[in-house]
Design a protein around this motif. Structure first.
Motif, PDB file in Angstrom:
ATOM      1  N   ILE A 193       0.752  -1.187  -0.012  1.00 52.62           N
ATOM      2  CA  ILE A 193       0.104  -0.088   0.112  1.00 52.62           C
ATOM      3  C   ILE A 193       0.831   1.329   0.059  1.00 52.62           C
ATOM      4  N   ASP A 194       0.252   2.596  -0.324  1.00 58.01           N
ATOM      5  CA  ASP A 194       0.914   3.529  -0.136  1.00 58.01           C
ATOM      6  C   ASP A 194       0.190   4.530   0.756  1.00 58.01           C
ATOM      7  N   MET A 195       1.067   5.163   1.747  1.00 57.88           N
ATOM      8  CA  MET A 195       0.380   6.202   2.630  1.00 57.88           C
ATOM      9  C   MET A 195       0.927   7.427   2.400  1.00 57.88           C
ATOM     10  N   THR A 196       0.306   8.111   1.462  1.00 61.42           N
ATOM     11  CA  THR A 196       0.905   9.540   1.037  1.00 61.42           C
ATOM     12  C   THR A 196       2.292   9.818   1.084  1.00 61.42           C
ATOM     13  N   GLY A 197       2.672   8.929   0.021  1.00 57.47           N
ATOM     14  CA  GLY A 197       4.241   8.873  -0.513  1.00 57.47           C
ATOM     15  C   GLY A 197       4.989   7.629   0.203  1.00 57.47           C
ATOM     16  N   THR A 198       4.574   7.059   1.257  1.00 60.10           N
ATOM     17  CA  THR A 198       5.406   6.242   1.945  1.00 60.10           C
ATOM     18  C   THR A 198       4.785   4.682   1.345  1.00 60.10           C
ATOM     19  N   ARG A 199       5.686   4.008   0.760  1.00 56.13           N
ATOM     20  CA  ARG A 199       5.368   2.762   0.207  1.00 56.13           C
ATOM     21  C   ARG A 199       5.457   1.719   1.386  1.00 56.13           C
ATOM     22  N   ILE A 200       4.504   0.953   1.353  1.00 57.88           N
ATOM     23  CA  ILE A 200       4.525   0.055   2.645  1.00 57.88           C
ATOM     24  C   ILE A 200       4.308  -1.365   2.288  1.00 57.88           C
ATOM     25  N   ARG A 201       5.070  -2.296   2.370  1.00 63.51           N
ATOM     26  CA  ARG A 201       4.925  -3.909   2.216  1.00 63.51           C
ATOM     27  C   ARG A 201       4.640  -4.335   3.432  1.00 63.51           C
ATOM     28  N   LEU A 202       3.362  -5.208   3.455  1.00 61.84           N
ATOM     29  CA  LEU A 202       2.796  -5.653   4.407  1.00 61.84           C
ATOM     30  C   LEU A 202       3.904  -6.951   5.080  1.00 61.84           C
ATOM     31  N   LEU A 203       4.157  -6.996   6.398  1.00 58.56           N
ATOM     32  CA  LEU A 203       5.243  -7.850   6.761  1.00 58.56           C
ATOM     33  C   LEU A 203       4.228  -9.065   7.438  1.00 58.56           C
ATOM     34  N   GLY A 204       4.984 -10.205   6.830  1.00 62.86           N
ATOM     35  CA  GLY A 204       4.510 -11.522   7.144  1.00 62.86           C
ATOM     36  C   GLY A 204       3.354 -12.095   6.098  1.00 62.86           C
ATOM     37  N   ILE A 205       3.219 -11.557   5.055  1.00 59.90           N
ATOM     38  CA  ILE A 205       2.516 -12.136   3.877  1.00 59.90           C
ATOM     39  C   ILE A 205       3.133 -11.919   2.620  1.00 59.90           C
ATOM     40  N   ASP A 206       2.521 -12.819   1.730  1.00 62.65           N
ATOM     41  CA  ASP A 206       2.973 -12.844   0.147  1.00 62.65           C
ATOM     42  C   ASP A 206       1.777 -12.758  -0.556  1.00 62.65           C
ATOM     43  N   ALA A 207       1.383 -11.875  -1.308  1.00 69.36           N
ATOM     44  CA  ALA A 207       0.224 -12.088  -2.356  1.00 69.36           C
ATOM     45  C   ALA A 207       0.617 -12.079  -3.695  1.00 69.36           C
ATOM     46  N   PRO A 208      -0.122 -12.872  -4.367  1.00 71.56           N
ATOM     47  CA  PRO A 208       0.293 -12.872  -5.915  1.00 71.56           C
ATOM     48  C   PRO A 208       0.608 -11.580  -6.613  1.00 71.56           C
ATOM     49  N   GLU A 209       1.411 -11.295  -7.436  1.00 68.69           N
ATOM     50  CA  GLU A 209       1.963 -10.093  -8.126  1.00 68.69           C
ATOM     51  C   GLU A 209       0.853  -9.647  -9.065  1.00 68.69           C
ATOM     52  N   SER A 210       0.597  -8.488  -9.306  1.00 68.22           N
ATOM     53  CA  SER A 210      -0.459  -7.933 -10.100  1.00 68.22           C
ATOM     54  C   SER A 210      -0.651  -8.622 -11.432  1.00 68.22           C
ATOM     55  N   ALA A 211       0.393  -9.024 -12.051  1.00 66.01           N
ATOM     56  CA  ALA A 211       0.497  -9.865 -13.446  1.00 66.01           C
ATOM     57  C   ALA A 211       0.352 -11.297 -13.136  1.00 66.01           C
ATOM     58  N   GLN A 212       0.332 -11.804 -12.245  1.00 67.40           N
ATOM     59  CA  GLN A 212       0.569 -13.264 -12.021  1.00 67.40           C
ATOM     60  C   GLN A 212      -1.064 -13.758 -12.177  1.00 67.40           C
ATOM     61  N   GLN A 213      -0.769 -14.905 -12.876  1.00 65.25           N
ATOM     62  CA  GLN A 213      -2.313 -15.707 -13.115  1.00 65.25           C
ATOM     63  C   GLN A 213      -2.096 -17.027 -12.402  1.00 65.25           C
ATOM     64  N   CYS A 214      -3.103 -17.663 -12.059  1.00 58.98           N
ATOM     65  CA  CYS A 214      -3.338 -18.810 -11.431  1.00 58.98           C
ATOM     66  C   CYS A 214      -4.473 -19.616 -12.213  1.00 58.98           C
ATOM     67  N   ARG A 215      -4.724 -20.790 -11.742  1.00 56.40           N
ATOM     68  CA  ARG A 215      -5.666 -21.686 -12.422  1.00 56.40           C
ATOM     69  C   ARG A 215      -6.969 -21.962 -11.348  1.00 56.40           C
TER      70      ARG A 215
END
Length: 222
Positions: free
Chosen positions: A26-48
């Motif tokens: 996420i982005d909080m008014t210019g600070t880019r934040i990566r949530l600690l402790g999880i990993d989600a599919p990338e925007s371009a990633q496809q699953c089935r």
């Protein structure tokens, strides 16, 4: 993806609205934040799912948007990763963002910093066939390794002098934005997570970037 740096002695807290970048960023008014402790599919990633390609990365981002939309966030920063993003746990009045993404099956626990509860949420999502567990998917870290052009680009600081109208930076001692004079006499402020934040001795402290700018300071470029 998230190489955790040594955290500061007192965790810094950012509060305010956020914009969704993807399923774990996420982005909080210019600070880019990566949530600690999880990993989600990338925007371009496809699953089935149901035998067909499924834009799981896009759906993960949409789920994050729904969760963030529940109200202003409070994020506790724990360090930075090699892409220059702040590593943090975030929550609003309804959700711990990371836990809720895992519970919905649209992220997986990631790294040694993942709380035990995230593992429990994953097990529940897998058992009930939520999200990614309804079909076939490649672990996001493995997908990034196979698709390096889709991985985040290691970045320097965000654009300088971008004022934050809402986000507040605090820690156990109070306001957390550090202002001081550079060797050239410039008035500069440093945000938690920026390169020189931990080694900067503050001559002034501010809770928001707007306060720092009003006092004549400019944002550090790195």
């Amino acid at each position: 993806m998230a190489g955790l740096a040594v955290p500061p002695a007192a965790a810094n807290v950012l509060a305010g609205p956020a914009e969704v970048i993807d399923g774990d960023t996420i982005d909080m008014t210019g600070t880019r934040i990566r949530l600690l402790g999880i990993d989600a599919p990338e925007s371009a990633q496809q699953c089935r799912r149901d035998g067909q390609a499924w834009d799981c990365g896009r759906d993960a981002a949409a789920a994050m948007q729904e969760i963030v939309g529940a109200g202003p966030l409070e994020c506790t920063a724990r360090g930075t990763d090699r892409y220059g993003r702040t590593l943090a746990t975030c929550r609003n009045a309804l959700f711990d963002l990371g836990h809720e993404m895992v519970r919905r099956g649209l992220a997986v626990p990631f790294g040694e910093d993942a709380p035990y509860e995230y593992g429990e949420a994953r097990d529940l999502a897998r058992r009930l066939g939520f999200g990614l567990w309804a079909g076939e998917f490649e672990e996001p870290a493995a997908w990034r390794a196979a698709n390096p052009r889709s991985a985040p680009v290691p970045a320097r600081a965000e654009v300088a002098e971008r004022p934050a109208r809402e986000a507040r930076y605090t820690n156990a001692q109070g306001c957390a934005i550090k202002g001081n004079h550079s060797r050239r006499g410039d008035f500069i402020y440093h945000l938690p997570g920026q390169r020189y934040y931990d080694v900067t001795r503050p001559e002034a402290l501010f809770c928001t970037e707007r306060e720092a700018i009003a006092a004549g300071f400019r944002r550090s470029k790195e």
